[in-house]
Design a protein around this motif. Structure first.
Motif, PDB file in Angstrom:
ATOM      1  N   THR A  32      -0.777   1.576   2.771  1.00 27.18           N
ATOM      2  CA  THR A  32      -0.453   0.193   2.473  1.00 27.18           C
ATOM      3  C   THR A  32      -1.155  -0.674   3.507  1.00 27.18           C
ATOM      4  O   THR A  32      -1.060  -0.416   4.706  1.00 27.18           O
ATOM      5  N   GLU A  46      -0.660  -4.544   0.116  1.00 26.57           N
ATOM      6  CA  GLU A  46      -1.384  -3.885  -0.968  1.00 26.57           C
ATOM      7  C   GLU A  46      -1.291  -2.381  -0.782  1.00 26.57           C
ATOM      8  O   GLU A  46      -1.510  -1.875   0.326  1.00 26.57           O
ATOM      9  N   ASP A  47      -0.966  -1.682  -1.864  1.00 26.90           N
ATOM     10  CA  ASP A  47      -0.939  -0.218  -1.848  1.00 26.90           C
ATOM     11  C   ASP A  47      -2.274   0.289  -2.380  1.00 26.90           C
ATOM     12  O   ASP A  47      -2.701  -0.120  -3.468  1.00 26.90           O
ATOM     13  N   TRP A  48      -2.912   1.167  -1.615  1.00 21.82           N
ATOM     14  CA  TRP A  48      -4.231   1.699  -1.951  1.00 21.82           C
ATOM     15  C   TRP A  48      -4.180   3.217  -2.055  1.00 21.82           C
ATOM     16  O   TRP A  48      -3.396   3.862  -1.369  1.00 21.82           O
ATOM     17  N   ARG A  49      -5.077   3.751  -2.874  1.00 22.63           N
ATOM     18  CA  ARG A  49      -5.236   5.196  -2.999  1.00 22.63           C
ATOM     19  C   ARG A  49      -6.713   5.516  -2.762  1.00 22.63           C
ATOM     20  O   ARG A  49      -7.605   4.824  -3.255  1.00 22.63           O
ATOM     21  N   LEU A  55     -11.936   3.289  -3.300  1.00 26.47           N
ATOM     22  CA  LEU A  55     -10.583   2.849  -2.956  1.00 26.47           C
ATOM     23  C   LEU A  55      -9.980   2.122  -4.147  1.00 26.47           C
ATOM     24  O   LEU A  55     -10.553   1.158  -4.665  1.00 26.47           O
ATOM     25  N   GLU A  56      -8.824   2.609  -4.593  1.00 26.01           N
ATOM     26  CA  GLU A  56      -8.162   2.059  -5.759  1.00 26.01           C
ATOM     27  C   GLU A  56      -6.946   1.237  -5.333  1.00 26.01           C
ATOM     28  O   GLU A  56      -6.036   1.754  -4.675  1.00 26.01           O
ATOM     29  N   LEU A  57      -6.948  -0.035  -5.704  1.00 21.43           N
ATOM     30  CA  LEU A  57      -5.818  -0.913  -5.437  1.00 21.43           C
ATOM     31  C   LEU A  57      -4.757  -0.662  -6.496  1.00 21.43           C
ATOM     32  O   LEU A  57      -4.956  -0.954  -7.675  1.00 21.43           O
ATOM     33  N   PRO A  90     -11.776   1.282  -9.014  1.00 21.55           N
ATOM     34  CA  PRO A  90     -11.918   1.598  -7.590  1.00 21.55           C
ATOM     35  C   PRO A  90     -13.182   0.958  -7.014  1.00 21.55           C
ATOM     36  O   PRO A  90     -14.182   0.799  -7.713  1.00 21.55           O
ATOM     37  N   VAL A  94     -14.233  -1.683   0.937  1.00 22.57           N
ATOM     38  CA  VAL A  94     -13.430  -2.891   1.077  1.00 22.57           C
ATOM     39  C   VAL A  94     -13.671  -3.403   2.492  1.00 22.57           C
ATOM     40  O   VAL A  94     -13.536  -2.644   3.461  1.00 22.57           O
TER      41      VAL A  94
END
Length: 136
Positions: A32, A46-49, A55-57, A90, A94
């Motif tokens: 996060t 923001e939660d990211w994976r 990088l996927e928001l 993704p 960023v």
């Protein structure tokens, strides 16, 4: 705030952070990103994976609205935060700037948050920080 859990293993990817010529690799697959809006002084999360595509928001949250931070029409108010799923593809990278007007970016995993300066071990100041998926 409920920071994203850190999922380890599985993807074989990590999060790489680069700032002021230094690169840090964090063995995490989700995190996060937390900051305070520089004008409204309002919390944003923001939660990211970390994925093979970048990088996927996954989800965004803001504690209020105004000055360029209006939640989208599909946002829901949950525990005082407007939250929504941005639905964007993704991103390979960023880039985080720092105006110095609202404190530092914080990265949260496993229920703990650290400033970028804490992660790098030196004051980030106005240096730009780039985030991307990388091999561990």
């Amino acid at each position: 705030m409920a920071p994203a859990p850190a999922h380890r293993g599985g993807s074989g990817l990590s999060l790489c952070l680069a700032s002021a010529g230094v690169v840090k690799t964090l063995s995490i697959a989700a995190f996060t990103l937390v900051w305070t809006h520089s004008i409204e002084k309002t919390g944003w999360q923001e939660d990211w994976r970390v994925t093979a595509q970048g990088l996927e928001l996954v989800q965004a949250r803001v504690k209020g609205s105004g000055a360029g931070m209006e939640p989208p029409p599909d946002a829901r108010l949950v525990d005082g935060w407007f939250q929504w799923q941005p639905g964007r593809p993704p991103m390979p990278e960023v880039v985080l700037g720092n105006s110095g007007a609202a404190g530092e970016w914080r990265l949260c995993t496993d229920g703990k948050c650290r400033t970028l300066s804490e992660i790098f071990g030196f004051r980030i100041g106005s240096n730009v920080t780039a985030m991307r998926a990388c091999e561990p």
